[in-house]
Design a protein around this motif. Sequence first.
Motif, short mmCIF file in Angstrom:
data_model
loop_
_atom_site.label_atom_id
_atom_site.label_comp_id
_atom_site.label_asym_id
_atom_site.label_seq_id
_atom_site.Cartn_x
_atom_site.Cartn_y
_atom_site.Cartn_z
N ILE A 1 9.43 36.57 26.20
CA ILE A 1 10.48 36.33 25.32
C ILE A 1 11.90 36.61 26.14
CG2 ILE A 1 11.81 37.02 23.55
CD1 ILE A 1 8.99 37.63 21.97
N PHE A 2 12.14 37.62 26.72
CA PHE A 2 13.36 38.04 27.42
C PHE A 2 13.41 36.65 28.76
CE2 PHE A 2 14.60 39.67 31.63
CZ PHE A 2 15.79 39.74 31.63
N LEU A 3 12.55 36.40 29.32
CA LEU A 3 12.53 35.37 30.37
C LEU A 3 12.70 34.05 29.70
CD1 LEU A 3 9.52 36.75 32.58
CD2 LEU A 3 12.20 36.55 33.28
N GLY A 4 12.17 33.86 28.72
CA GLY A 4 12.21 32.28 27.99
C GLY A 4 13.84 32.31 27.52
N VAL A 5 14.27 33.37 27.03
CA VAL A 5 15.59 33.27 26.12
C VAL A 5 16.41 33.04 27.57
CG1 VAL A 5 17.42 34.31 25.17
CG2 VAL A 5 15.08 34.33 24.02
N SER A 6 16.26 33.91 28.63
CA SER A 6 17.15 33.74 29.97
C SER A 6 17.27 32.51 30.67
CB SER A 6 16.79 35.03 30.61
OG SER A 6 16.93 36.15 30.32
N ALA A 7 16.07 31.72 30.45
CA ALA A 7 15.77 30.60 31.32
C ALA A 7 16.52 29.72 30.62
CB ALA A 7 14.40 30.24 31.47
N ALA A 8 16.19 29.56 29.23
CA ALA A 8 17.24 28.44 28.29
C ALA A 8 18.57 28.63 28.31
CB ALA A 8 16.61 28.70 26.67
N ALA A 9 19.09 30.01 28.33
CA ALA A 9 20.40 30.01 28.47
C ALA A 9 20.85 29.34 29.93
CB ALA A 9 20.86 31.42 28.34
N GLU A 10 20.27 29.82 31.04
CA GLU A 10 20.74 29.59 32.34
C GLU A 10 20.72 27.76 32.63
OE1 GLU A 10 18.25 31.36 34.97
OE2 GLU A 10 19.10 33.36 34.59
N ALA A 11 19.70 27.32 31.86
CA ALA A 11 19.75 25.76 31.69
C ALA A 11 20.76 25.00 30.97
CB ALA A 11 18.44 25.42 31.24
N PHE A 12 21.18 25.94 29.97
CA PHE A 12 22.16 25.36 29.30
C PHE A 12 23.81 25.61 29.84
CE2 PHE A 12 24.57 25.48 24.87
CZ PHE A 12 24.70 23.89 24.81
N GLN A 13 23.70 26.68 30.48
CA GLN A 13 24.73 26.91 31.17
C GLN A 13 25.32 26.11 32.30
OE1 GLN A 13 25.13 31.24 32.80
NE2 GLN A 13 26.09 30.42 34.64
N ASP A 14 24.10 25.60 33.05
CA ASP A 14 24.38 24.54 34.02
C ASP A 14 24.96 23.11 33.35
OD1 ASP A 14 23.21 26.16 35.99
OD2 ASP A 14 21.50 25.67 36.08
N VAL A 15 24.38 23.02 32.26
CA VAL A 15 24.91 21.74 31.61
C VAL A 15 26.42 21.94 31.23
CG1 VAL A 15 24.71 20.39 29.53
CG2 VAL A 15 22.65 21.31 30.77
N LEU A 16 26.77 23.05 30.71
CA LEU A 16 28.21 23.38 30.29
C LEU A 16 29.19 23.71 31.36
CD1 LEU A 16 27.53 25.93 27.23
CD2 LEU A 16 27.80 23.39 27.20
N TRP A 17 28.60 24.28 32.47
CA TRP A 17 29.78 24.61 33.41
C TRP A 17 29.33 23.67 34.57
CZ3 TRP A 17 33.61 27.78 32.42
CH2 TRP A 17 33.53 28.66 31.26
N ARG A 18 28.65 22.96 34.91
CA ARG A 18 28.72 22.03 35.98
C ARG A 18 28.21 20.47 35.46
NH1 ARG A 18 23.96 25.18 39.79
NH2 ARG A 18 25.18 27.11 39.94
#
Length: 427
Positions: A37-54
């Motif tokens: 669960i921790f890894l899934g939430v972290s991976a989803a957040a990192e992917a969305f971060q790339d969208v928002l900030w790149r």
Amino acid sequence: MAQDTAQQAPAAPATPARALLPLILPALAVGVGASLIFLGVSAAAEAFQDVLWRNLPDALGVGRYSVLWMLVMLTATGVAVGLVVWKVPGHAGPDPATMGLDAPVLPLVVLPGLVLATALMLAGGPSLGPENPIIAVNVGIAFWLGRRLLPRLPGGLWPALAEAATIGALFGTPVAAALVISEALAGRQVKGALWDNVFAPLVAAAAGALTTTLVAHPSFDLHLPAFGRPGWGDLLAAVVISSAAALFGMCAVRAFPYVHAAFARLRHPMLALPVGGLVLGLLAAVGGRLTLFKGLEEVGEIAAHPDGWSAGEFATMTVVKLAALLVAASCGFRGGRIFPAVFVGAALGLCAHALVSGVHPAVGVATGVLGMLLAITRQGWVSLFTAAALVASPTILALLCIASLPAWLLVTGRPQMQLRDDGTPVR
């Protein structure tokens, strides 16, 4: 007399292993599940971060970390999280300022909103980590499933397993969970030996840590310049920096209830969170992109170049990051305070190195983190462990133990960065 004493002594359990063995499989299942669960939430957040900030700023022709984009993104993150807190069932859980590592058992209806609010926060840039909400989510799921699948086991077992498993997954080692559990048990009356009480949580923590290690290969070592044999100058620097960091952290702790009360006066998440996001954007405009996000990747960047910034720049990052942590934790963003506090302490230690070249970067970073975490969390073992994990040097452990003593004298008996439901500080 000896016979009378033997008769009066309580009899030890004949086969304690018989009571512990049935807990192994549930603990393993909770550990693996909590880590995933921790890894899934972290991976989803990192992917969305790339969208928002790149991807998004590149598509719009805007600088990725320009002042304009930071203001827009952090304010928009406040709006998005505010909508979740306002409209999603369960309102993303209780006030995050009241939550620590020992999470309450939340109803299942709360958990989807809490996960969504946490992922949006991690992707959007506020200075909070994932630890508190992820622990709360795992505790809620483990309790609900455990009570239904294995109703004969004590209900209090499941939160303990989930907390230990999540801490093990977060740090990539069960040692951190063992220290947290031992510190928590020290203030309680428990039956039986210590290792009987921590056996199942340690199994869960080990399973969570191994799962995280196998999937994500985490490392807390900052690869700072090697630290050799400590001298008297190193001891003096360690004591001064840890004490200064503790005092600086206590300034934020003192301000916490007042800043939280100021945002509470706005009375609605669609006011408090966007305003908090705007303030965070203004702080980021001063401190730069390294003062965004939870701080784990960013602390690795400043540690990789300990001489890459001036003392003034390190000092600015230290003040801005601590202010951003204070605002983010006060206005309603769902997140924890440990990871951004690590960045604050590391930046303070590197500031000391920039001011006095004789201060070894490893000593500055480790003792700065130690003092800051002692002030923010009031958890001595976790503070020592985190500081030592950042600097892979056995010789620094003695310095850290000594440096923790004056820092602890400064913070003991005083509030920590957590509030009760009535807004008063937790001591």
